[in-house]
Scaffold this active site. Sequence first.
Site, PDB file in Angstrom:
ATOM      1  N   GLN A 177      96.007  -9.602  52.781  1.00  0.00           N
ATOM      2  CA  GLN A 177      96.069  -8.437  53.672  1.00  0.00           C
ATOM      3  C   GLN A 177      94.702  -7.801  53.894  1.00  0.00           C
ATOM      4  OE1 GLN A 177      99.185  -5.695  52.649  1.00  0.00           O
ATOM      5  NE2 GLN A 177     100.690  -7.321  52.366  1.00  0.00           N
ATOM      6  N   GLU A 237      91.094  -9.379  52.493  1.00  0.00           N
ATOM      7  CA  GLU A 237      89.902 -10.227  52.544  1.00  0.00           C
ATOM      8  C   GLU A 237      89.817 -11.112  53.771  1.00  0.00           C
ATOM      9  OE1 GLU A 237      88.907 -12.252  48.933  1.00  0.00           O
ATOM     10  OE2 GLU A 237      89.947 -10.766  47.742  1.00  0.00           O
ATOM     11  N   ASN A 273      78.345 -10.278  50.300  1.00  0.00           N
ATOM     12  CA  ASN A 273      79.359 -10.757  49.365  1.00  0.00           C
ATOM     13  C   ASN A 273      80.653  -9.994  49.603  1.00  0.00           C
ATOM     14  OD1 ASN A 273      80.443 -12.152  47.044  1.00  0.00           O
ATOM     15  ND2 ASN A 273      80.177 -10.258  45.868  1.00  0.00           N
ATOM     16  N   ARG A 289      78.186 -17.403  40.755  1.00  0.00           N
ATOM     17  CA  ARG A 289      76.932 -17.446  39.983  1.00  0.00           C
ATOM     18  C   ARG A 289      76.180 -16.149  40.198  1.00  0.00           C
ATOM     19  NH1 ARG A 289      76.082 -20.712  36.130  1.00  0.00           N
ATOM     20  NH2 ARG A 289      73.847 -20.773  36.520  1.00  0.00           N
ATOM     21  N   THR A 318      72.435  -7.061  46.130  1.00  0.00           N
ATOM     22  CA  THR A 318      71.168  -6.599  45.539  1.00  0.00           C
ATOM     23  C   THR A 318      71.116  -7.140  44.109  1.00  0.00           C
ATOM     24  OG1 THR A 318      72.201  -4.632  44.593  1.00  0.00           O
ATOM     25  CG2 THR A 318      71.325  -4.439  46.840  1.00  0.00           C
ATOM     26  N   GLU A 344      71.671  -5.674  41.522  1.00  0.00           N
ATOM     27  CA  GLU A 344      72.725  -5.120  40.674  1.00  0.00           C
ATOM     28  C   GLU A 344      74.044  -5.839  40.986  1.00  0.00           C
ATOM     29  OE1 GLU A 344      73.493  -1.013  41.405  1.00  0.00           O
ATOM     30  OE2 GLU A 344      75.109  -0.911  39.894  1.00  0.00           O
ATOM     31  N   ARG A 364      68.221 -20.468  35.899  1.00  0.00           N
ATOM     32  CA  ARG A 364      68.713 -19.879  37.156  1.00  0.00           C
ATOM     33  C   ARG A 364      67.633 -19.927  38.230  1.00  0.00           C
ATOM     34  NH1 ARG A 364      73.473 -17.320  36.572  1.00  0.00           N
ATOM     35  NH2 ARG A 364      74.079 -16.640  34.471  1.00  0.00           N
ATOM     36  N   ASP A 369      77.402  -6.906  42.063  1.00  0.00           N
ATOM     37  CA  ASP A 369      78.479  -6.196  42.779  1.00  0.00           C
ATOM     38  C   ASP A 369      78.114  -4.732  43.015  1.00  0.00           C
ATOM     39  OD1 ASP A 369      80.852  -7.945  40.712  1.00  0.00           O
ATOM     40  OD2 ASP A 369      79.935  -8.542  42.618  1.00  0.00           O
ATOM     41  N   SER A 387      85.892  -5.194  48.972  1.00  0.00           N
ATOM     42  CA  SER A 387      84.696  -4.586  49.565  1.00  0.00           C
ATOM     43  C   SER A 387      83.723  -5.671  50.002  1.00  0.00           C
ATOM     44  CB  SER A 387      83.977  -3.703  48.521  1.00  0.00           C
ATOM     45  OG  SER A 387      84.868  -2.763  47.949  1.00  0.00           O
ATOM     46  N   HIS A 421      83.890  -8.620  47.355  1.00  0.00           N
ATOM     47  CA  HIS A 421      84.304  -8.416  45.964  1.00  0.00           C
ATOM     48  C   HIS A 421      85.707  -7.818  45.967  1.00  0.00           C
ATOM     49  CE1 HIS A 421      83.936  -7.576  41.689  1.00  0.00           C
ATOM     50  NE2 HIS A 421      84.382  -6.354  41.928  1.00  0.00           N
TER      51      HIS A 421
HETATM   52  C1  GRF Z   1      88.519 -13.899  45.755  1.00  0.00           C
HETATM   53  O1  GRF Z   1      89.174 -12.982  44.912  1.00  0.00           O
HETATM   54  C2  GRF Z   1      87.350 -13.196  46.399  1.00  0.00           C
HETATM   55  O2  GRF Z   1      87.533 -11.805  46.491  1.00  0.00           O
HETATM   56  C3  GRF Z   1      86.227 -13.470  45.470  1.00  0.00           C
HETATM   57  O3  GRF Z   1      86.467 -14.769  44.955  1.00  0.00           O
HETATM   58  C4  GRF Z   1      87.888 -14.986  44.891  1.00  0.00           C
HETATM   59  C5  GRF Z   1      88.211 -16.391  45.331  1.00  0.00           C
HETATM   60  O4  GRF Z   1      87.800 -16.534  46.648  1.00  0.00           O
HETATM   61  N1  GRF Z   1      84.991 -13.391  46.187  1.00  0.00           N
HETATM   62  P1  GRF Z   1      87.959 -17.953  47.452  1.00  0.00           P
HETATM   63  O5  GRF Z   1      89.429 -18.315  47.455  1.00  0.00           O
HETATM   64  O6  GRF Z   1      87.169 -19.014  46.691  1.00  0.00           O
HETATM   65  O7  GRF Z   1      87.416 -17.634  48.809  1.00  0.00           O
END
Ligand code: GRF
Length: 192
Positions: free
Chosen positions: A172, A174, A106, A90, A140, A142, A64, A144, A135, A108
């Site tokens: 609705q 993201e 990010n 990743r 960080t 940690e 990594r 998510d 969200s 989530h």
């Molecule tokens: C989505 O559920 C998003 O919340 C998470 O990855 C999933 C796919 O996202 N981050 P995308 O279609 O590749 O943007």
Amino acid sequence: PRLVVLISGRGRNLQAIVDATRSGRLRAEVALVLSNRSDAAGLDYARAAGIPTQVIRHQDHADRASFDAQMLAVIEPLQPALVVLAGFMRILTLPFIRALQGRLVNIHPSLLPLYPGLNTHARALQAGDAEHGASVHWVTEELDGGPVIAQGRVRIEPGDTPETLGQRVLEQVEVRLYPEVLQQLLTEPAAR
Ligand code: GRF
């Protein structure tokens, strides 16, 4: 200001971000779309949109640390205002996170701190929650677990499956929330 967006898959969040830059709702430029998978459908979208893309395959790296170091070597010269994880799958190392401290965000698909990790929609359904959502948070070490910047909620409907719920969260929450939050972060140096 420049953004670098990291993807691994379909890139629906990437599309929302690019659309927002084109409509002026997000006053920024996506300078690069970086993927760890050469088959990420989001790359096709970026290319069609005339956005530079690069693939850094994690399989090409022994560990990594080396993978993250190569990503950083590509990202840092662009001096992005924000580095945006959008369906990036990743786990990142501490040096990478530290190097981008205060610029790495990010999205989530849960109402953090509920359900960090995977299969969030199934877990919310399993728990019998009335609501679910997504969200945007600072990244960080940690997983998510970084400070939440903003959230959006949807009601869980009777008969929902992980697929129907996930689709609702994406459509609705993201795709509206992320461009909005990124624009806010670019205009006000929020608590980082
Ligand atoms: C989505 O559920 C998003 O919340 C998470 O990855 C999933 C796919 O996202 N981050 P995308 O279609 O590749 O943007």
